[in-house]
Design an enzyme around this catalytic site. Sequence first.
Site, short mmCIF file in Angstrom:
data_model
loop_
_atom_site.label_atom_id
_atom_site.label_comp_id
_atom_site.label_asym_id
_atom_site.label_seq_id
_atom_site.Cartn_x
_atom_site.Cartn_y
_atom_site.Cartn_z
N HIS A 1 -3.27 4.65 4.77
CA HIS A 1 -4.47 3.82 4.81
C HIS A 1 -5.64 4.49 4.09
O HIS A 1 -6.30 3.90 3.25
CB HIS A 1 -4.82 3.54 6.27
N ARG B 1 0.87 -1.18 0.00
CA ARG B 1 0.00 0.00 0.00
C ARG B 1 0.90 1.22 0.00
O ARG B 1 1.48 1.58 1.03
CB ARG B 1 -0.87 -0.04 1.26
N TYR C 1 3.98 5.13 11.43
CA TYR C 1 4.28 3.71 11.63
C TYR C 1 5.17 3.08 10.57
O TYR C 1 5.42 1.88 10.61
CB TYR C 1 2.97 2.90 11.77
C1 LIG Z 1 -14.74 -5.91 11.47
C2 LIG Z 1 -13.91 -4.69 11.30
N1 LIG Z 1 -13.00 -4.37 12.23
C3 LIG Z 1 -12.28 -3.24 12.13
C4 LIG Z 1 -12.42 -2.40 11.06
C5 LIG Z 1 -11.63 -1.09 10.98
N2 LIG Z 1 -10.66 -1.17 9.88
C6 LIG Z 1 -10.92 -0.65 8.67
S1 LIG Z 1 -9.72 -1.00 7.57
C7 LIG Z 1 -8.80 -1.80 8.70
C8 LIG Z 1 -7.51 -2.45 8.27
C9 LIG Z 1 -7.72 -3.44 7.17
O1 LIG Z 1 -6.51 -4.03 6.81
P1 LIG Z 1 -6.45 -5.06 5.60
O2 LIG Z 1 -7.46 -6.13 5.79
O3 LIG Z 1 -5.04 -5.50 5.47
O4 LIG Z 1 -6.91 -4.24 4.34
P2 LIG Z 1 -6.19 -2.96 3.69
O5 LIG Z 1 -6.68 -1.76 4.43
O6 LIG Z 1 -4.72 -3.15 3.82
O7 LIG Z 1 -6.65 -2.97 2.28
C10 LIG Z 1 -9.43 -1.78 9.94
C11 LIG Z 1 -8.89 -2.38 11.17
C12 LIG Z 1 -13.37 -2.79 10.09
N3 LIG Z 1 -13.58 -2.03 9.00
N4 LIG Z 1 -14.08 -3.92 10.23
#
Ligand SMILES: Cc1ncc(C[n+]2csc(CCOP(=O)(O)OP(=O)(O)O)c2C)c(N)n1
Lengths: 343, 343, 393, 393
Positions: C282, C278, C291
Amino acid sequence: MTTVASRATRTGKAAKPATMAQALQRAMRDAMAEDPTVHVLGEDVGTLGGVFRVTDGLAAEFGEDRCTDTPLAEAGILGTAVGMAMYGLRPVVEMQFDAFAYPAFEQLTSHVAKMRNRTRGSLPLPITIRVPYGGGIGGVEHHSDSSEAYYMATPGLHVVTPATVEDAYGMLRAAIASDDPVVFLEPKRLYWSKAQWSPESPAAVEPIGRAVVRRTGLSATLVTYGPSLTVCLEAAEAARAEGWDLEVVDLRSLVPFDDETVVASVRRTGRAVVVHESNGFGGPGGEIAARISERCFHHLEAPVLRVAGFDIPYPPPMLEQHHLPGVDRVLDAVARLQWEADS
Amino acid sequence: MTTVASRATRTGKAAKPATMAQALQRAMRDAMAEDPTVHVLGEDVGTLGGVFRVTDGLAAEFGEDRCTDTPLAEAGILGTAVGMAMYGLRPVVEMQFDAFAYPAFEQLTSHVAKMRNRTRGSLPLPITIRVPYGGGIGGVEHHSDSSEAYYMATPGLHVVTPATVEDAYGMLRAAIASDDPVVFLEPKRLYWSKAQWSPESPAAVEPIGRAVVRRTGLSATLVTYGPSLTVCLEAAEAARAEGWDLEVVDLRSLVPFDDETVVASVRRTGRAVVVHESNGFGGPGGEIAARISERCFHHLEAPVLRVAGFDIPYPPPMLEQHHLPGVDRVLDAVARLQWEADS
Amino acid sequence: MKKSSTTVQEPPGAVVHRSTPPPAWQPRTDPAPLLPDPEPYRVLGTEAVADADPELLRRLYAELVRGRRFNAQATALTKQGRLAVYPSSTGQEACEVAAALVLQEQDWLFPSYRDTLAVVARGLDPVRALTLLRGDWHTGYDPREHRIAPLSTPLATQLPHAVGLAHAARLKGDDVVALAMVGDGGTSEGDFHEALNFAAVWKAPVVFFVQNNGFAISVPLAKQTAAPSLAHKAVGYGMPGRLVDGNDAPAVHSVLTEAVRRARSGGGPTLIEAVTYRIEAHTNADDATRYRGDGEVEAWRAHDPVRLLEHELTERGMLDEDGIRKAADDADAMAARLRDRMNADPELDPMDLFAHIYAEQTAQLREQAAQLRAELDASADPAGDAAGQGETR
Amino acid sequence: MKKSSTTVQEPPGAVVHRSTPPPAWQPRTDPAPLLPDPEPYRVLGTEAVADADPELLRRLYAELVRGRRFNAQATALTKQGRLAVYPSSTGQEACEVAAALVLQEQDWLFPSYRDTLAVVARGLDPVRALTLLRGDWHTGYDPREHRIAPLSTPLATQLPHAVGLAHAARLKGDDVVALAMVGDGGTSEGDFHEALNFAAVWKAPVVFFVQNNGFAISVPLAKQTAAPSLAHKAVGYGMPGRLVDGNDAPAVHSVLTEAVRRARSGGGPTLIEAVTYRIEAHTNADDATRYRGDGEVEAWRAHDPVRLLEHELTERGMLDEDGIRKAADDADAMAARLRDRMNADPELDPMDLFAHIYAEQTAQLREQAAQLRAELDASADPAGDAAGQGETR
Ligand SMILES: Cc1ncc(C[n+]2csc(CCOP(=O)(O)OP(=O)(O)O)c2C)c(N)n1
Ligand SMILES: Cc1ncc(C[n+]2csc(CCOP(=O)(O)OP(=O)(O)O)c2C)c(N)n1
Ligand SMILES: [Mg+2]
Ligand SMILES: [Mg+2]
């Protein structure tokens, strides 16, 4: 019952503007410094300091073992916190947003809420579950739920929510100090709200469970909590123009519920409106209104009314202002309190 | 509003004793026979026919693809049901016990309840979620929860619960026919309750959403549903000795709520007691009592009272009789309806 | 003392002693190799490029350039207040584009909240795809019309949906494959586990596509899992797992195509992990410097999916300055159209709040809708409102 | 047309092309063998018996006989109405007993609802262990005093508890291992996945012990998973997985001991699958003939854990008629004591319902307690009750 005035005096000396987020951070920091069994865990709470920065600096100060970035799994977070508490720790868990606490629902209802009872008191679980909740911040779907009704309906949990910077500190300290699980609901849209507050001499920690009269008045009582307190105080100001002198009660604790403060107020004013952001049907307001009606029956000049979010899923950002109870909607309800019959 | 009398006539011809479990089975069987998109899935629903035998014979008759034993994972069951519904099927999901529906809570609240709204009506989810609920069967912990408050607080769900054999059939047919998700709460302790009912000519299916007056009376209204209906009818009988002529309303549907029937009854009688097994605080009774108080304010001779389970986790089998609202507790509440003031 | 031994309730059969469990309960062994190759599959810079369809490579390039441009434009729209938020897939375009291209018309895509680009690459009007992130509604399209599930914010919850849909289609005998996208962080959720297990048991035609972009917001992969790779998780479900270089568009396309083919032909689900990165924070609301260091980001920029493919095509004489310019122009034109369209305020009707809760509006919702209607009318006519409020009720 | 290519927001670093991802994000490869041996580990009937401690073998035998007898007695108690329900572990005694024996004083056991026997074998008073199933309270003992978590009815939910506890002990520097038990069905729950993942990431001193007894109520393993074995699930978490013959007590003991040792010495968690069989119905309330044939049960009775060990010990001259009788007598005596004690009605105080909800009783609970108190008093004095009811309120 503690009034704002009395509390303000106690902490008023070296007060500087602080946000609710800062007060919450400070509460965890002080608790961690005083008690080595306090551990913070959750998603992004460590290096990042949380998506709302409420745990900012804790990992740096206390190390990653005390403030831990967990894998992304809410049932796992709360479930491991149960185990940590069984071993004598005092976990403070962060759920990143209201709707993302739902995966932990089974752990919460079947274990966290029941463990003391299941074990005849031998295994209390002093876990604080911090849940940023409510709307008003332009979040996309699943980021603005008011989920307090679920927690209120679960015996064994304490459910509290601060509405002021000072309470954010005091109540979070009290929650962490509690030997019972506390669902600590943080009104997202108040994270950046500021107040004169002195982090150098934070207020003494009172046990949770008491409501507070934020504004005294004679015409009617607005019963509210968390994100809706500001709305009610504004409404009370605006109501003066209409000739209404409104009392505003901030519940602070939904469980246990402070019947004493609420009932005393409504018996005095004879009228009540319950105000919250959560959906109306099946929401906290039903319980609150039912209690008031039952206990103040002969004092009521009008039915207890409720001003709440509509019975719909939380709307998209561009429409949320139509859903959220605002000053006008509160005043509309006050207007419906059968004033004619009175005069 | 439909009364018992009128419904009984319609189905009274070839009536034989049938249990509620049998009527529920029959409802699924008829729905599956009529509509090939109806699929049943859950834990042990296939070969075994469910731990309560409610799906008995369905796998044999319709094949395992129509009545499927899933892996043991409730979020997976409800989550895959969402996908099946997206593709045009009409899943009927069984959660084995009330407390074991909690792992599916996120799927329920964040998807099942919201999908129609999220997609502006283009993706309705016609899913029926059958949940055996409530106590009184001597179950060990986690097997007797009354979880209806959680579902009531979730907009987008219908929440219904039958109290009679006939309703079990009609309401389950209606739930399966509904284009919206329906949480279908089955009172466990009524599974083996019997009534004269003719499976050969089951009652026509009425849409859900209407309450029914199970007993007419003039002194006060008992508002109840599901497992507590029997208790209320017994209490009404016993109350005659005390000189009270009680009306009993069976809500049948908690969402949508039939204000019309309830309000008409309470306006007539001037007094109301809400009776349910679920915990009192934060339970359905708060909402119900609040609505009645709001809508019948000037007709009420006494505050609306609630008789409910205590605010405790469901007790162990040997103590459950002390928790469950029984006839005496209902009569105690009726006695407190301020009859003195009246006379 | 005969009595005592018989009270230890013994079945008659127990006199026979067999040292191994009855055959019915032998753990199944599978002749196919169970472990994924720990080295991510690559096409670019290898012999495999020669076998690739040149048409496909050019198509991929054009889509990558558009995708990169789309991400940039969407990020710009957040700065102009035209989007509430944007989780950018910059650096992950090869995955996004390939996921869209491997599907046929009738197949379904189950995107996560970061996958707007995949949705757009599948052909959905970008304005509709961005509805969620603009904030005028939750989902801006009819999922059935486009066979694209709503962008899923609750992580991993879309995976069981994909399984259920694929299973339903298979039961009906329809030729439909579901491709479900999820992040590295999402693999830790219970729903991931349950979905993969159901899919394997049901042999559902699903492809689980994990973009391991190194982070779940601030949390690096090392705090997320101790597994050798995320693809190794396939072993525990009895499905094939595959690792691919997520920045190598033809490689991702090829691995996904193979998995889709397997699903389509009754071979059941596959788990694919694409190793990518990425590049942006975020979302626009995040501060990634808290981080991770610039060095790491720079190292990954040097393995950029657009440039990797561009370089390979140029080297092989399949792309020249002119082609590069044409792709960029095309992308710019797309972005300009998007910008213009997004500059118009969406038409909003607050009464829509009540329109889609149930098939039939409940009495309570009708009341509430009437209340809002009255409020809106009153504020449209403030004079009438301010005057009568106290008395009319 | 320079403008267009620059609008495709390109970082300066992107001119360098590296065909492999930066090393930081290479998937980790592990030199240790990742896959479990698909053949369950066995001791009985193999050379390994000779190496086993004879004392341990005799101890195991005595415990198995007691265990079998305990299961029979508990089932009998359901028929006499002295237990609300009993999920028997008949046929699984080797697993139950070994799980208890491998732990040290300070270690913790996390049983599932079928593991009363393990709790008893650990040394807890059987009457207390049966409290849940008798129905006088939910948990009949102080978990901290005995280092035994409450018997868990919600499946797999106890697994994250074990991880958290082990993690907490490790942070404190205490020498504590947690052994968590779960069934084959329970492995499908999200909590199983989340617990194993947390344990592996935190290197928590936990042993996950799956008793694969072939069924989750009526659902056979083949409808539960498509994995080669449940032990193979370990691969996806980066922890060792191990299969063992669950009816071979010394084998189970040995595999568990090794895993406990690994946990204790900082080597992190292990997943163990014991292949066994549930000889009785799911509980006394279940009718197993609805979903399985007698033949299968008979085949497994021939691989009975008690008889297998008895046979081996007898063959090797380590056990004679006298020893068998002694073990049976001891078991009978235990059962008789249990029966007698369970024949007494438990002392119940309904006011306990309010005693342990919170550290401090809330005002609402005080009111409710008073209400129940009054009701109880009134029913103790029915005359006073019936008379005054209408008027006194
Ligand atoms: C069930 C749930 N828990 C927490 C969140 C908050 N949240 C949104 S994105 C994220 C990180 C997601 O990481 P990843 O699965 O690696 O996807 P990326 O953002 O890297 O595409 C979090 C913790 C959420 N959307 N859904
Ligand atoms: C979360 C949850 N879902 C469903 C149940 C109901 N239930 C009780 S036991 C059981 C089967 C368990 O099978 P397995 O894990 O193999 O354990 P075993 O009974 O074979 O020991 C089920 C479905 C439950 N207790 N908890
Ligand atoms: Mg990621
Ligand atoms: Mg099993």
